[in-house]
Design an enzyme around this catalytic site. Structure first.
Site: not given
Ligand SMILES: *[C@@H]1O[C@H](CO)[C@@H](O)[C@H](O)[C@H]1NC(C)=O
Ligand SMILES: *[C@@H]1O[C@H](CO)[C@@H](O)[C@H](O)[C@H]1NC(C)=O
Length: 332
Positions: A171, A272, A302
């Site tokens: 991320s 995601d 995610h």
């Protein structure tokens, strides 16, 4: 807009994801600050373990106390490790540049796992967070840790081979790792050699909406509302999401085609909303003449790697292990 169905996930995971989404909401204040005490209360930090757990010991190393810059060092103690030198993985945690830390329990677990299964020495970087510290503090902190490990003043455990380093992150941490890979190309380090980049669901953005953002907007954690809010508290005042830190493939992005950019493996999840930007990143690396591999898990949300019970988590760890081991044998 529809919420993607999460019914295929185990109920425990669904509850955790729901809880995390609620926590993200209630930790955000209207005046664009965060209630860290509230968030941290529900996200406990864990201490390092000088006595090995699961074959890995850990300790915290201070880089600059004035800005609380430090890393958690993971070293495997298994006997196989003693026979040869190990690669070094610099790991950058996720959390939108604003949440979590190298001592948060999911990251302590992820790094311990990487250290054991590759096996490798893992340097998990605790960089400053926004909105208290905006972009580019996070990139500066990351690079200062690389320089610290590169310097004569500090030595990693003898078993670590700094001529075989990998940058890795998930991320926001994968965004950070990308920008550090660029910086390593621009400013030579002396001993530390970066030979690979592991990019797990990299957090990128842009002004325009992508198809996956619109289609998957009801998804947990990285909904468009959340990501817009997060970019807003990260970026320097007066910039928009086409800033080069956020939209690396966009109008302000750097042209990396002349750089000795490391080989990259990118992991993406089909549920995601950031998916299209991650695929675009892969295309852009290829277009720039770089070696890149894209691994897509259609049913992954995610931050799936927070949940060891999800099948993609163990698949991903073994892909990372293969990537690291292939690249370090190429070096020999
Ligand atoms: C960056 O911006 C361009 C132009 O706005 C857009 O087409 C592209 O998808 C963006 N890239 C990412 C990774 O967001
Ligand atoms: C980067 O620059 C080279 C020429 O120096 C050009 O051929 C290439 O298309 C550019 N890449 C991108 C992604 O714009």
């Amino acid at each position: 807009m529809v919420s993607p169905s999460l019914s295929h996930l185990p109920w425990k995971v669904r509850i955790s994801v729901f809880f995390l989404s609620v926590l993200l909401n209630i930790s955000r204040r209207r005046n664009r600050t965060l209630n860290r005490r509230l968030f941290d209360f529900f996200n406990p930090k864990v201490p390092p373990t000088p006595n090995p757990i699961d074959g890995v010991k850990s300790s915290d190393v201070t880089v600059d106390p004035s800005r609380n810059l430090w890393f958690r060092l993971f070293t495997p103690t298994i006997s196989a490790a003693s026979t040869s030198f190990l690669p070094v993985v610099f790991y950058f945690h996720g959390g939108a540049f604003s949440f979590l830390s190298a001592s948060s329990s999911p990251y302590d677990a992820v790094c311990r796992q990487l250290s054991r299964s590759i096996p490798s020495v893992v340097v998990s970087v605790n960089y400053r967070l926004c909105p208290e510290h905006r972009c580019p503090s996070q990139y500066d902190d990351g690079f200062d840790v690389l320089k610290f490990v590169d310097s004569d003043g500090y030595v990693l455990p003898e078993i670590a081979d700094v001529s075989r380093c990998f940058l890795a992150g998930d991320s926001a941490g994968a965004n950070l790792a990308h920008h550090l890979a660029v910086r390593v190309c621009q400013e030579e380090l002396r001993r530390v050699k970066v030979i690979g980049l592991v990019s797990i669901q990299p957090f990128f953005g842009g002004v325009d909406r992508t198809e996956s953002e619109i289609r998957l907007d009801g998804a947990p954690i990285t909904s468009v509302y959340n990501t817009d809010w997060m970019w807003d508290i990260f970026l320097p005042d007066g910039s928009d999401r086409d800033h080069e830190a956020v939209n690396v493939t966009g109008p302000n992005g750097l042209n990396i085609s002349g750089m000795d950019f490391p080989d990259t493996i990118i992991f993406v999840g089909g549920l995601d909303p950031v998916l299209d930007r991650q695929r675009k990143y892969y295309e852009w690396l290829k277009m720039s003449g770089k070696k890149a591999e894209l691994i897509e898990y259609p049913n992954a949300i995610h931050a799936f790697y927070f949940f060891p019970e999800l099948p993609q988590s163990s698949l991903q760890i073994s892909r990372v292990r293969d990537f690291v081991n292939q690249h370090q044998s190429k070096m020999k």
